[in-house]
Write a protein that holds these residues in place. Structure first.
Motif, mmCIF file in Angstrom:
data_model
loop_
_atom_site.group_PDB
_atom_site.id
_atom_site.type_symbol
_atom_site.label_atom_id
_atom_site.label_comp_id
_atom_site.label_asym_id
_atom_site.label_seq_id
_atom_site.Cartn_x
_atom_site.Cartn_y
_atom_site.Cartn_z
ATOM 1 N N SER A 110 -29.137 45.193 -32.694
ATOM 2 C CA SER A 110 -29.741 46.163 -31.792
ATOM 3 C C SER A 110 -31.194 46.403 -32.193
ATOM 4 N N ILE A 111 -32.035 46.600 -31.180
ATOM 5 C CA ILE A 111 -33.465 46.816 -31.415
ATOM 6 C C ILE A 111 -33.910 48.189 -30.895
ATOM 7 N N PHE A 112 -33.723 48.429 -29.607
ATOM 8 C CA PHE A 112 -34.190 49.670 -28.983
ATOM 9 C C PHE A 112 -33.069 50.678 -28.737
ATOM 10 N N VAL A 113 -31.863 50.172 -28.501
ATOM 11 C CA VAL A 113 -30.701 51.021 -28.241
ATOM 12 C C VAL A 113 -29.627 50.662 -29.255
ATOM 13 N N ASP A 114 -29.094 51.645 -29.942
ATOM 14 C CA ASP A 114 -28.063 51.374 -30.950
ATOM 15 C C ASP A 114 -26.760 50.968 -30.291
ATOM 16 N N TRP A 115 -26.184 49.845 -30.741
ATOM 17 C CA TRP A 115 -24.848 49.433 -30.325
ATOM 18 C C TRP A 115 -24.157 48.779 -31.508
ATOM 19 N N ASN A 116 -22.854 48.710 -31.416
ATOM 20 C CA ASN A 116 -22.038 48.208 -32.525
ATOM 21 C C ASN A 116 -22.156 46.689 -32.621
ATOM 22 N N GLU A 117 -22.857 46.225 -33.638
ATOM 23 C CA GLU A 117 -23.103 44.786 -33.781
ATOM 24 C C GLU A 117 -21.865 44.013 -34.226
ATOM 25 N N ASN A 118 -20.813 44.724 -34.635
ATOM 26 C CA ASN A 118 -19.606 44.064 -35.141
ATOM 27 C C ASN A 118 -18.553 43.785 -34.067
ATOM 28 N N ILE A 119 -18.803 44.230 -32.842
ATOM 29 C CA ILE A 119 -17.831 44.004 -31.778
ATOM 30 C C ILE A 119 -17.849 42.549 -31.332
ATOM 31 N N GLN A 120 -16.729 42.114 -30.742
ATOM 32 C CA GLN A 120 -16.700 40.789 -30.122
ATOM 33 C C GLN A 120 -17.337 40.933 -28.745
ATOM 34 N N LYS A 121 -18.466 40.323 -28.572
ATOM 35 C CA LYS A 121 -19.305 40.592 -27.412
ATOM 36 C C LYS A 121 -19.758 39.302 -26.746
ATOM 37 N N CYS A 122 -20.214 39.452 -25.498
ATOM 38 C CA CYS A 122 -20.769 38.295 -24.790
ATOM 39 C C CYS A 122 -21.703 38.787 -23.694
ATOM 40 N N LEU A 123 -22.880 38.213 -23.622
ATOM 41 C CA LEU A 123 -23.792 38.427 -22.505
ATOM 42 C C LEU A 123 -23.960 37.093 -21.791
ATOM 43 N N LEU A 124 -23.622 37.072 -20.523
ATOM 44 C CA LEU A 124 -23.679 35.851 -19.715
ATOM 45 C C LEU A 124 -24.842 35.889 -18.736
ATOM 46 N N LYS A 125 -25.518 34.772 -18.596
ATOM 47 C CA LYS A 125 -26.427 34.567 -17.478
ATOM 48 C C LYS A 125 -25.740 33.608 -16.506
ATOM 49 N N ILE A 126 -25.636 34.039 -15.262
ATOM 50 C CA ILE A 126 -24.866 33.306 -14.257
ATOM 51 C C ILE A 126 -25.759 33.009 -13.065
ATOM 52 N N LYS A 127 -25.629 31.775 -12.513
ATOM 53 C CA LYS A 127 -26.350 31.412 -11.296
ATOM 54 C C LYS A 127 -25.499 30.494 -10.448
ATOM 55 N N LEU A 128 -25.733 30.558 -9.166
ATOM 56 C CA LEU A 128 -25.059 29.650 -8.246
ATOM 57 C C LEU A 128 -25.579 28.237 -8.487
ATOM 58 N N ARG A 129 -24.653 27.275 -8.554
ATOM 59 C CA ARG A 129 -25.078 25.875 -8.728
ATOM 60 C C ARG A 129 -25.813 25.402 -7.495
ATOM 61 N N SER A 130 -26.819 24.546 -7.717
ATOM 62 C CA SER A 130 -27.611 24.016 -6.597
ATOM 63 C C SER A 130 -26.757 23.103 -5.721
#
Length: 326
Positions: A306-326
């Motif tokens: 975490s940099i600007f907002v505190d969050w639990n770094e020990n959680i099992q997490k995922c941030l996805l970037k999703i786009k429609l295939r061309s």
């Protein structure tokens, strides 16, 4: 006030705003926490305009003040207002169903996002009335990547009390950001939180969308039911869709992807960012499989700390970037 006193004061005040009861005060800290120091603490917390207008949980306030008094009493005369505030919160429990949380952004006490929320996991059949870890994580990533949102039209799905959308709308250079949910009590809370955080914005109501605007951006809230998107009567073409902690139930995965389709078929360049705390591996894998089936490509974005907002770094997490295939 000396730099040592100033640093200690800021640390204690930040602990208060973070909701942290595990702070530690050393003997050398206590020696400098005299009446004037305590007065400065109260001015930044319980006696501040923000806390007076939007009080934090009575239960939390009670525990924080009791711990502070327990440390102070052997070393100093305790400020009268500390005892007075303790008496007040002990006798007043009316705001413990719903109260206010004040999230300090980047440890800067001038940058605060205030949200009305509950600590309860489920209220009136919805989980949307508290801030979840993935919303903190998504907000932190966004604040580290503000250029992604520059001059963009953003739609948030499943906004809950609105922390992520409000933080991004407040701190990032968006053109427009619309928060959405389907539960009426949640929407009411979102609108209350928008008024708190965008107090100087003017309000307009059109096509079932409540918008708050100034000269640079517009922030709004709409009702969006993922199971009734065919009757969606809103004129929104987002460049970016965001969502936090919305992939938790196998029953909502197809409706969620149908919402993606609704907007990506209008704008095939739409980028989607979904932050999740992975509580059930099978459900999350099911979401990824459905994205593949419905012609979306996805990639995981690395999140380390975490940099600007505190969050639990020990959680099992995922941030996805999703786009429609061309």
């Amino acid at each position: 006030m000396s730099s040592v006193k100033g640093t200690l004061l800021k640390d204690i005040v930040l602990n208060f705003y973070k909701g942290n009861l595990n702070f530690i005060l050393k003997l050398e800290d206590l020696e400098i926490m005299d009446w004037d120091f305590q007065d400065s603490f109260l001015a930044a917390t319980f006696n501040s305009k923000l806390i007076k207008q939007y009080p934090v949980s009575c239960q939390y306030s009670k525990l924080f003040l009791k711990k502070l008094i327990e440390h102070l009493e052997p070393e100093h005369e305790v400020h009268d207002d500390i005892y007075a505030h303790l008496c007040t919160v002990m006798n007043d429990s009316k705001n413990d169903g719903f109260c206010y949380r004040h999230y300090v952004i980047g440890k800067n006490l001038d940058n605060v996002v205030t949200v009305k929320e509950t600590r309860n996991m489920v209220v009136n059949g919805t989980t949307g009335l508290k801030t979840w870890e993935a919303a903190l994580m998504l907000s932190d990533w966004a604040l580290c990547n503000k250029d992604v949102f520059s001059n963009k039209y953003v739609l948030e799905l499943g906004s809950g009390v609105g922390f992520a959308g409000i933080t991004i709308g407040k701190m990032c250079p968006v053109k427009s950001l619309v928060l959405s949910d389907c539960h009426e009590e949640v929407l009411t809370t979102i609108k209350e939180n928008l008024v708190i955080n965008f107090a100087n914005f003017s309000r307009q109501q059109s096509n079932n969308v409540s918008m708050y605007s100034d000269q640079t951006k517009s922030i709004g809230a709409i009702r969006l039911d993922w199971n009734d998107i065919e009757n969606l009567r809103i004129n929104i073409t987002p460049d970016i869709i965001i969502g936090a902690d919305i992939v938790y139930d196998p029953m909502i995965l197809e409706p969620l992807c149908n919402v993606f389709d609704k907007f990506c078929n209008i704008n095939s360049d739409t980028e989607i960012y979904i932050a999740s705390v992975v509580r059930n591996e099978e459900t999350f894998k099911g979401f990824l499989k459905m994205l593949d089936t419905m012609n979306y490509k996805w990639a995981k974005i690395a999140l380390k700390k975490s940099i600007f907002v505190d969050w639990n770094e020990n959680i099992q997490k995922c941030l996805l970037k999703i786009k429609l295939r061309s």
